[in-house]
Motif scaffolding. Structure first.
Motif, PDB file in Angstrom:
ATOM      1  N   GLU A  73       0.819  -1.213   0.000  1.00 21.70           N
ATOM      2  CA  GLU A  73       0.000   0.000   0.000  1.00 21.70           C
ATOM      3  C   GLU A  73       0.854   1.265   0.000  1.00 21.70           C
ATOM      4  OE1 GLU A  73      -3.864   0.050   2.327  1.00 21.70           O
ATOM      5  OE2 GLU A  73      -2.993  -1.813   3.076  1.00 21.70           O
ATOM      6  N   PHE A  74       2.051   1.193   0.574  1.00 22.62           N
ATOM      7  CA  PHE A  74       2.915   2.373   0.542  1.00 22.62           C
ATOM      8  C   PHE A  74       3.280   2.743  -0.891  1.00 22.62           C
ATOM      9  CE2 PHE A  74       3.997   0.910   4.936  1.00 22.62           C
ATOM     10  CZ  PHE A  74       3.551   2.039   5.598  1.00 22.62           C
ATOM     11  N   GLY A  75       3.337   1.746  -1.766  1.00 17.90           N
ATOM     12  CA  GLY A  75       3.645   2.036  -3.159  1.00 17.90           C
ATOM     13  C   GLY A  75       2.428   2.325  -4.004  1.00 17.90           C
ATOM     14  N   THR A  76       1.300   1.686  -3.688  1.00 21.72           N
ATOM     15  CA  THR A  76       0.103   1.874  -4.510  1.00 21.72           C
ATOM     16  C   THR A  76      -0.713   3.086  -4.066  1.00 21.72           C
ATOM     17  OG1 THR A  76      -1.088   0.305  -3.075  1.00 21.72           O
ATOM     18  CG2 THR A  76      -0.059  -0.573  -5.075  1.00 21.72           C
ATOM     19  N   ASN A  77      -1.052   3.154  -2.792  1.00 23.58           N
ATOM     20  CA  ASN A  77      -1.927   4.218  -2.298  1.00 23.58           C
ATOM     21  C   ASN A  77      -1.178   5.435  -1.780  1.00 23.58           C
ATOM     22  OD1 ASN A  77      -3.340   1.485  -1.900  1.00 23.58           O
ATOM     23  ND2 ASN A  77      -5.054   2.918  -1.771  1.00 23.58           N
ATOM     24  N   PHE A 135       4.228   9.801  -0.628  1.00 21.57           N
ATOM     25  CA  PHE A 135       4.861   9.673   0.687  1.00 21.57           C
ATOM     26  C   PHE A 135       6.111   8.806   0.607  1.00 21.57           C
ATOM     27  CE2 PHE A 135       5.231   6.756   4.336  1.00 21.57           C
ATOM     28  CZ  PHE A 135       5.664   7.656   5.309  1.00 21.57           C
ATOM     29  N   SER A 136       6.002   7.672  -0.090  1.00 20.08           N
ATOM     30  CA  SER A 136       7.151   6.771  -0.215  1.00 20.08           C
ATOM     31  C   SER A 136       8.302   7.441  -0.946  1.00 20.08           C
ATOM     32  CB  SER A 136       6.729   5.490  -0.947  1.00 20.08           C
ATOM     33  OG  SER A 136       5.723   4.808  -0.229  1.00 20.08           O
ATOM     34  N   GLU A 137       7.978   8.215  -1.976  1.00 20.78           N
ATOM     35  CA  GLU A 137       9.023   8.901  -2.734  1.00 20.78           C
ATOM     36  C   GLU A 137       9.697   9.973  -1.893  1.00 20.78           C
ATOM     37  OE1 GLU A 137       9.601  11.291  -6.983  1.00 20.78           O
ATOM     38  OE2 GLU A 137       7.621  10.541  -6.366  1.00 20.78           O
ATOM     39  N   ALA A 138       8.900  10.666  -1.067  1.00 18.97           N
ATOM     40  CA  ALA A 138       9.450  11.765  -0.271  1.00 18.97           C
ATOM     41  C   ALA A 138      10.288  11.259   0.898  1.00 18.97           C
ATOM     42  CB  ALA A 138       8.315  12.654   0.232  1.00 18.97           C
ATOM     43  N   THR A 139       9.912  10.146   1.498  1.00 13.43           N
ATOM     44  CA  THR A 139      10.564   9.688   2.732  1.00 13.43           C
ATOM     45  C   THR A 139      11.306   8.366   2.568  1.00 13.43           C
ATOM     46  OG1 THR A 139       8.607   8.475   3.507  1.00 13.43           O
ATOM     47  CG2 THR A 139       8.746  10.818   4.067  1.00 13.43           C
ATOM     48  N   ALA A 191       0.156  13.219   0.422  1.00 18.63           N
ATOM     49  CA  ALA A 191       0.922  11.970   0.405  1.00 18.63           C
ATOM     50  C   ALA A 191       0.211  10.836  -0.303  1.00 18.63           C
ATOM     51  CB  ALA A 191       1.245  11.539   1.837  1.00 18.63           C
ATOM     52  N   ALA A 192      -1.064  11.025  -0.640  1.00 26.75           N
ATOM     53  CA  ALA A 192      -1.832   9.950  -1.265  1.00 26.75           C
ATOM     54  C   ALA A 192      -1.614   9.926  -2.772  1.00 26.75           C
ATOM     55  CB  ALA A 192      -3.317  10.111  -0.962  1.00 26.75           C
TER      56      ALA A 192
END
Length: 482
Positions: free
Chosen positions: A79-83, A87-91, A411-412
Motif C-alpha cells: 500500500e505504501f507504493g500503490t496508495n 509519501f514513499s518517494e518523499a521519505t 501523500a496519497a
C-alpha cells in the motif's frame, strides 16, 4: 456521498482497515513468544513435564497468529507504493530502509527459526531448540522495534530536513533515535506482552471455570500463576510508560494533546485547569456541549502538580485545517485505553492478594468464580486497548502524515476513487474470511486442549544416532556416472 468519491479518505480507510486487522495478530506473537521462552526455560531447568506440555500447547496458538499476521501484513507493505506513492518517494531514503530492516532482520529471523521451534523437539539438542525459541521471540519483538522506529519518526521527525519535497537524511541515528522512539517502543512492547499475558490468563481461567478435571485445573492454574507473576512487573510499568508517552505528546505534539483532552482554549503556564472525564465535543461551535470535570486534574495528570509549568495549547490556537479531525473519537479512545490499563493493574493486584491468601491453590482455585470470570473478561480487553491507543496515535497526528512536514492529503497517490473503493471492499471480504478461519481454528485448538500424554523429549541429545550406512558402489553404466 462525498466520502465514496474522495481518494484520500478511501485510501486512509483502506490502510486503517488493514492495519487494525493486522495488528490483532502480532500483538500476540510478540508477547506469547516471550512467554514461550519463559516456559521452555522452566522446563529445561526443572524437567517438570507440565512446562513441556505448556510449551507445546501455547506454541499452537503462536503459529496460528503468526500465519494470519503474515497474510494480513504483507498488503500493508504494498500500500505504501500503490496508495501512498508520494509519501514513499518523499521519505523513502529513511522510511523505506527501516521497513527493509524489519523484513530482513526481524521477519526472516523469526521465520527462519520457527520450524525448529515447532518441529525440532527430539530432532535437535534441547539447548538448540531453546535457542530457536529465543530467536523466534527476539525476531518478533525486533519487528515491533523497527515498526515503532518508523512510526515514531512520523510522529516526531528528526535527523534531516525536507528539501524540495524530499526528506534528506543528515543524521541517520538521530532519525532512528527521534524524541518519541524510546517511549513508543517501550509502550508497545509492554502492550503486546501485557495483552498476551491476559489472553493466557483468560484462557486458563476459562478452562478452570469449565471444571474439566483436577489435572487440567492444576495445569491451567500453573499458567495463570506464571502470567500473574510476570504481570506484577508489567502492568504497573505499562501505566508509568503510558504516562511518559503522554509527556512526549505534551512536548512535541500539542495539537494531538489538545484533541486528546478536547481542550479548545489555551491554558497558560502557572495556571490550573480541570481534566475532563467525559465530554461532548462540538467542532463547529469550538466548544464542548457538556463536560464532567475533575478540578485541577490536568496539571496532576501531566506534571503531578496543580499548576502547569508550560502552557497547554487549545485547539483554537491552531488553524482549522491544522487541527486533528474527529475530536470525540480521539478523546474517548484515549480514555478507553487508559481505563483498561488501570483495570489490568487492579485485577492483577486483587489476584495477587488472593494468591497470598492461598486461594489460588488447586484445591481452591475453582471456587474463585468472580475472579476467574474477571480474567475471562480481561482476555479481549488488551486488544481493545491496543487498537484504541493506535487510533489516538494515528488520528491524533492528522492532518499530517509526517508531523509538521508532510500533509496526508499531499501523500496519497492520485488514483481513481472507484479503484480504491473496490480494493477496500475486497480487503474487507478477504479479512473477514481470515477472521472467521482464525476463530474456527483457534476454537479447535482450545476445545482440544493440551495433550498431557505426549512423550517427553529423550535425553540431552536428539535421538538421531544411527549405525553407519554400508557403502554400495555405483551400479550405473560408466558413461552415465558423471
Amino acid at each position: 456521498m462525498e466520502i465514496w468519491s474522495d481518494t484520500v479518505i478511501l485510501s486512509r480507510l483502506q490502510f486503517a482497515l488493514t492495519s487494525i486487522f493486522h495488528m490483532l495478530w502480532p500483538v500476540i506473537t510478540t508477547g506469547l513468544g516471550i512467554y514461550l521462552v519463559i516456559i521452555e526455560g522452566l522446563w529445561l531447568k526443572t524437567r517438570n513435564p507440565d512446562y513441556y506440555y505448556h510449551a507445546r500447547f501455547w506454541a499452537k496458538l503462536y503459529v496460528l497468529n503468526f500465519g494470519i499476521g503474515v497474510a494480513s501484513g504483507l498488503p500493508m507493505e504494498f500500500e505504501f507504493g500503490t496508495n501512498w506513492a508520494p509519501f514513499s518517494e518523499a521519505t523513502g531514503d529513511f522510511f523505506g530502509s527501516i521497513l527493509g530492516f524489519e523484513g530482513a532482520m526481524a521477519f526472516m529471523l523469526e521465520a527462519g527459526f520457527l520450524g525448529i521451534m515447532l518441529f525440532g523437539w527430539n530432532r535437535v539438542p534441547p539447548i538448540i531448540h531453546y535457542l530457536a525459541t529465543i530467536m523466534v521471540a527476539f525476531g518478533a519483538n525486533l519487528s515491533t522495534f523497527w515498526i515503532l522506529v518508523a512510526n515514531s519518526w512520523m510522529q516526531t521527525p528528526s535527523g534531516g530536513s525536507l528539501v524540495e519535497g524530499k526528506f534528506i537524511v543528515q543524521d541517520y541515528f538521530q532519525a532512528i533515535l527521534n524524541p518519541a522512539m524510546i517511549d513508543s517502543v517501550a509502550h508497545m512492547f509492554l502492550a503486546t506482552l501485557e495483552t498476551s499475558l491476559f489472553v493466557i490468563g483468560g484462557i486458563s481461567a476459562w478452562y478452570i471455570l469449565g471444571q474439566r478435571g483436577d489435572r487440567l485445573t492444576a495445569f491451567f492454574g500453573q499458567s495463570l500463576k506464571i502470567a500473574l507473576a510476570t504481570l506484577v512487573v508489567v502492568a504497573p510499568l505499562q501505566v508509568y510508560i503510558g504516562h511518559t508517552s503522554a509527556e512526549q505528546v505534551y512536548q512535541h505534539q500539542p495539537s494531538k494533546l489538545a484533541a486528546i483532552e478536547a481542550r479548545w482554549d489555551t491554558v497558560a503556564a502557572g495556571e490550573t485547569a480541570p481534566w475532563s472525564m467525559m465530554a461532548l465535543p462540538n467542532a463547529k461551535a469550538e466548544t464542548n456541549d457538556w463536560e464532567l470535570n475533575i478540578p485541577q486534574g490536568l496539571g496532576y495528570i501531566l506534571e503531578f502538580k496543580a499548576e502547569l509549568s508550560e502552557p497547554v495549547l487549545g485547539l483554537k490556537a491552531f488553524e482549522p485545517q491544522d487541527r486533528p479531525p474527529m475530536i470525540g473519537l480521539i478523546f474517548y479512545c484515549f480514555r478507553i485505553m487508559a481505563g483498561i490499563g488501570f483495570f489490568f493493574v487492579g485485577l492483577m493486584g486483587l489476584t495477587v492478594v488472593q494468591w497470598l491468601r492461598g486461594k489460588l491453590a488447586a484445591a481452591h482455585l475453582g471456587q474463585q468464580t468472580w475472579l476467574l470470570r474477571a480474567w475471562v473478561l480481561a482476555a479481549p480487553l488488551g486488544y481493545v486497548a491496543v487498537e484504541t491507543g493506535w487510533t489516538v496515535r494515528e488520528v491524533g497526528r492528522q492532518p499530517w502524515i509526517v508531523y509538521g512536514l508532510i500533509r496526508t492529503s499531499d501523500a496519497a497517490s492520485p488514483l481513481p476513487a472507484s479503484n480504491v473503493l473496490v480494493s477496500l471492499v475486497l480487503f474487507a471480504l478477504v479479512y473477514s474470511v481470515l477472521l472467521v478461519a482464525t476463530l474456527y481454528f483457534g476454537s479447535r485448538i482450545l476445545r482440544e486442549g493440551p495433550n498431557l500424554d505426549l512423550p517427553l523429549p529423550t535425553g540431552d541429545r536428539a535421538d538421531l544416532a544411527a549405525t553407519p550406512g554400508e557403502f554400495l558402489p555405483d551400479q550405473r553404466p560408466v558413461e552415465t556416472q558423471n
